[in-house]
Design a protein around this motif. Sequence first.
Motif, mmCIF file in Angstrom:
data_model
loop_
_atom_site.group_PDB
_atom_site.id
_atom_site.type_symbol
_atom_site.label_atom_id
_atom_site.label_comp_id
_atom_site.label_asym_id
_atom_site.label_seq_id
_atom_site.Cartn_x
_atom_site.Cartn_y
_atom_site.Cartn_z
ATOM 1 N N LYS A 1 0.044 1.872 -18.579
ATOM 2 C CA LYS A 1 -0.196 0.908 -17.495
ATOM 3 C C LYS A 1 0.495 1.313 -16.193
ATOM 4 O O LYS A 1 0.142 0.825 -15.141
ATOM 5 C CB LYS A 1 0.164 -0.509 -17.902
ATOM 6 N N MET A 2 1.490 2.224 -16.265
ATOM 7 C CA MET A 2 2.163 2.646 -15.042
ATOM 8 C C MET A 2 1.194 3.358 -14.101
ATOM 9 O O MET A 2 1.254 3.174 -12.890
ATOM 10 C CB MET A 2 3.350 3.565 -15.338
ATOM 11 N N PHE A 3 0.319 4.184 -14.648
ATOM 12 C CA PHE A 3 -0.567 4.982 -13.801
ATOM 13 C C PHE A 3 -1.517 4.134 -12.954
ATOM 14 O O PHE A 3 -1.612 4.353 -11.744
ATOM 15 C CB PHE A 3 -1.334 6.002 -14.644
ATOM 16 N N PRO A 4 -2.215 3.150 -13.527
ATOM 17 C CA PRO A 4 -3.093 2.354 -12.657
ATOM 18 C C PRO A 4 -2.336 1.539 -11.614
ATOM 19 O O PRO A 4 -2.830 1.345 -10.502
ATOM 20 C CB PRO A 4 -3.881 1.464 -13.617
ATOM 21 N N ILE A 5 -1.126 1.077 -11.952
ATOM 22 C CA ILE A 5 -0.365 0.302 -10.961
ATOM 23 C C ILE A 5 0.136 1.223 -9.851
ATOM 24 O O ILE A 5 0.086 0.864 -8.670
ATOM 25 C CB ILE A 5 0.794 -0.467 -11.623
#
Length: 163
Positions: free
Chosen positions: A93-97
């Motif tokens: 989830k870090m990448f899309p945020i």
Amino acid sequence: MGVMKMDNKQLIEDVREKAEGYFQRGEFFCSEAVVHTINELLGWPFPKEITKLSSAFPIGLGKSGCLCGAVSGGSMALGMVYGRSHGETMQEKMFPISAALHDHIKNMYKSTCCRVLVKDYEFTSPERKNHCVKITGEVAAFIAEELMKDEDTACKIDMNFKK
């Protein structure tokens, strides 16, 4: 996703104002202000010295004029929450945020490149600093809002955070 509670909106504005204040007063540069503010928002899960890791990023990565230091600091702040230690699985989830942060600033300011963001200002002018202070606050507020939306991280936020 429901409507954000009023307390959360105030908390996001407090985060914005705190990050802006650190930069405006000269206590930190953009990247440092974001990292320090988000660490504080999270109730200091990392020693205050963690801010030192963001000290090479201002003025577009060490004064090179590339990626905006506030955006770099915002990505580092996401790493404080979603990052991993050796041997751990990457939290996807870090990448899309992080990408959303990039896109948000690019949509607002038409670039994430420091030299482009400040091209209409004399670098030493108060107007340029105020412009960068606002970007810094926007990044910190964006990160805070994203963390509040995520039920896994919202519980880590210090609801007693004050500007």
